[in-house]
Structures are given as structure tokens and as C-alpha cells.
Design an enzyme around this catalytic site. Structure first.
Site, PDB file in Angstrom:
ATOM      1  N   ASN A  76       0.808  -1.224   0.000  1.00 20.18           N
ATOM      2  CA  ASN A  76       0.000   0.000   0.000  1.00 20.18           C
ATOM      3  C   ASN A  76       0.843   1.278   0.000  1.00 20.18           C
ATOM      4  OD1 ASN A  76      -2.408   1.771   0.891  1.00 20.18           O
ATOM      5  ND2 ASN A  76      -0.953   1.960   2.581  1.00 20.18           N
ATOM      6  N   SER A 129      -4.833   3.440  -7.947  1.00 16.85           N
ATOM      7  CA  SER A 129      -5.542   4.712  -7.783  1.00 16.85           C
ATOM      8  C   SER A 129      -6.433   4.921  -8.998  1.00 16.85           C
ATOM      9  CB  SER A 129      -4.525   5.859  -7.704  1.00 16.85           C
ATOM     10  OG  SER A 129      -5.179   7.111  -7.807  1.00 16.85           O
ATOM     11  N   TYR A 142       3.125   9.761 -11.011  1.00 20.83           N
ATOM     12  CA  TYR A 142       2.199   9.074 -10.098  1.00 20.83           C
ATOM     13  C   TYR A 142       1.156   8.295 -10.906  1.00 20.83           C
ATOM     14  CZ  TYR A 142      -1.227   8.443  -6.328  1.00 20.83           C
ATOM     15  OH  TYR A 142      -2.094   7.901  -5.406  1.00 20.83           O
ATOM     16  N   SER A 145       2.637   5.360 -12.633  1.00 19.86           N
ATOM     17  CA  SER A 145       2.988   4.281 -11.688  1.00 19.86           C
ATOM     18  C   SER A 145       1.744   3.486 -11.305  1.00 19.86           C
ATOM     19  CB  SER A 145       3.660   4.856 -10.429  1.00 19.86           C
ATOM     20  OG  SER A 145       2.735   5.522  -9.582  1.00 19.86           O
ATOM     21  N   LYS A 146       0.616   4.172 -11.143  1.00 22.28           N
ATOM     22  CA  LYS A 146      -0.609   3.487 -10.713  1.00 22.28           C
ATOM     23  C   LYS A 146      -1.223   2.689 -11.862  1.00 22.28           C
ATOM     24  CE  LYS A 146      -0.479   4.929  -6.434  1.00 22.28           C
ATOM     25  NZ  LYS A 146      -0.225   4.010  -5.331  1.00 22.28           N
TER      26      LYS A 146
END
Ligand code: NAD
Length: 253
Positions: A76, A129, A142, A145-146
Site C-alpha cells: 500500500n 488509484s 504518479y 505508476s498506478k
């Protein structure tokens, strides 16, 4: 011992704050033995960098040595890098964000799986996400990456299924945590807190426990036939193009 995770040993990374903290507490309340890890020190937290192979090996080894094995790994931990534009990010920024957010879950899969195989199976969960689904929920590195995490769980689920190891992701929408605290603080200071949820069908942001509940389901045997899935938990944020039905009197109630 009773509870939905009775008898299970679980590792949770990013457990000192937000979603990880709520999940570690919920897993423990449901009967799991929890190894709560973070780079920040706090009560009951084991220091470990989720993007370091050595540290992830150490967490799995700890589960084996002290608790007899591993059943659940909730990968997480994550960092956002802020709402930067493409021109504001360097390759070094990308490397660090990908290291924690994407290589971290890869390391969790790589090192949890052999330990879980020895137990006859297990559940690996990674926090992705809604930013990994489409633009508008995070900076470039970000979001990439998600998106990578969503694909990683599909590939890993395919490769590990014969060992009865399930791999799933959760895609939270906007949740009030350490990561989003500055956004909430800014909105409150400007008296515009309700604006944070105004495009969300449920008209609000989420709470860490609402993601922890999804993680609990995926960690438990109740989700025994859920595999390679990216579960969206966002109040409905990502189901629609940005359009406020209320503005046009088109909501049912
Ligand atoms: P948070 O900042 O409250 O918690 C993240 C925790 O991860 C912190 O305690 C931090 O110290 C820890 N961490 C950071 N780098 C680490 C590393 N290398 N190794 C171990 N721990 C590390 O934020 P949060 O919102 O609870 O974030 C949890 C996850 O949820 C992240 O992956 C984040 O990307 C994701 N997420 C959050 C939201 C949101 O709106 N809050 C939305 C979608 C996804």
C-alpha cells in the site's frame, strides 16, 4: 480466535498513516497477526522501505520466522510527487515515484509469493488509484505508476494462480489521508471543503476505513474467486465524464 482474517499473517506497508494505518488496525481487529511497516516511525511500526528489495525480503522473513508464514501482503505504501506538470518533473523524480509505487508492489509479489505457496495460497493486494485509470487525479509519474500497478496485478495473478495466490488492486478515489491532507487543509482554509466532492456522485471524499474495508474483503477468503481485478472505490467518481447531473435537474431525487 474469531474474525474474517482469523489465523492469517498479514504484512501492510505504508501502515503509519492513512489507508495503511486504517487497514492494519482493521486486519488486526479481524483476527490477523499484522506486520505493519513504514519508513516513518510510529508505535507498533516496523521500519522498512517498501521499494527496497532487501527490506521486503526482511519483512517476509520476519513473518516466516516469528509467525510461521505469510497469507496476506497489502502493498500500500505510496508517494504522490504532487500535482506537478510534465515540465516540472525530472527523470530522478520519476525513478523515485516508480520505485516506491510500482517496484514496491512488484517486490511484494516476488517475495510474498514463495512464502504463500508454502501455506497453500494467499492474497496480495496493491494500492493503485483512479489516477491509474485516466488523467485528472495526479501528476504524470504518479498516474503512470498506478496504471502500472493495475497491469502488474493482472500479470501476477495470471502467473501465480496455479499456486492459489490471488493478486488484486484497489483504486481509491479522493481519500483524506496524509497524502491529501494539504488539499483538504487548503480547501478548508478557503471555506470550500464541499467543493472537494462536488464532481463526485456521492458528493464527498472518502475515509481511509472505506478503503480498508475493501482491502479486508480482498484479503479474506470471502474474495476467493476475485483475481487480477482492480477494484475501484471512489464513490462513483470515475464512472462518468465530468458532468454535474444536479445542475440540470437530472438526478432522480
Ligand atoms: P499517507 O501519506 O497518509 O500514507 C502513506 C504512507 O506510506 C505514509 O505513512 C508514508 O510514510 C508511507 N511510505 C511512503 N514511502 C514509503 C516507502 N518507500 N516504504 C514504506 N512506506 C512508505 O497516504 P495514503 O493516501 O494513505 O496512501 C496510501 C496509498 O493510497 C498510496 O499508495 C497512495 O498512492 C494511494 N492512494 C491514495 C489516495 C488518496 O486520495 N489518499 C487515492 C488513491 C490512491
Amino acid at each position: 480466535m474469531s474474525g474474517r482474517l482469523a489465523g492469517k499473517v498479514a504484512i501492510v506497508t505504508g501502515a503509519a498513516s492513512g489507508i495503511g494505518k486504517a487497514s492494519a488496525a482493521l486486519f488486526a481487529a479481524e483476527g490477523a497477526t499484522v506486520i505493519a511497516a513504514d519508513v516513518e516511525s510510529a508505535d507498533g511500526i516496523i521500519g522498512a522501505d517498501a521499494g527496497s528489495e532487501e527490506d521486503v525480503i526482511g519483512l517476509v522473513e520476519l513473518a516466516r520466522r516469528e509467525h510461521g508464514g505469510l497469507d496476506v501482503f497489502f502493498a500500500n505504501a505510496g508517494i504522490s510527487g504532487g500535482l506537478a506538470s510534465i515540465f516540472e518533473q525530472s527523470p530522478e523524480d520519476w525513478q523515485e515515484i516508480l520505485r516506491v509505487n510500482l517496484i514496491g508492489p512488484f517486490l511484494a509479489v516476488k517475495h510474498a509469493a514463495p512464502a504463500m505457496k508454502k501455506r497453500g495460497g494467499g492474497s496480495i493486494i496493491a494500492t493503485a488509484s483512479v489516477a491509474g485509470i485516466r488523467a485528472g487525479a495526479g501528476g504524470p509519474a504518479y498516474s503512470a505508476s498506478k496504471a502500472g500497478v493495475i497491469n502488474l496485478v493482472k500479470v501476477a495473478a495470471t502467473q501465480l494462480a496455479t499456486a492459489n495466490i490471488r493478486v488484486n488492486a484497489i483504486c481509491p478515489g479522493l481519500i483524506e489521508t496524509g497524502m491529501t491532507g494539504p488539499i483538504y487543509d487548503m480547501a478548508r482554509a478557503a471555506g470550500k471543503e464541499e467543493r472537494l466532492g462536488h464532481l463526485n456522485p456521492l458528493k464527498r471524499g472518502g475515509e481511509p476505513i472505506e478503503i480498508a474495508n475493501a482491502a479486508l474483503f480482498l484479503a479474506s477468503d470471502e474474495s476467493s474467486y476475485v483475481n487480477g481485478h482492480a477494484m475501484v472505490v471512489d464513490g462513483g467518481l470515475s464512472i462518468s465524464h465530468p458532468f454535474n447531473y444536479q445542475d440540470y435537474g437530472k438526478t432522480a431525487f
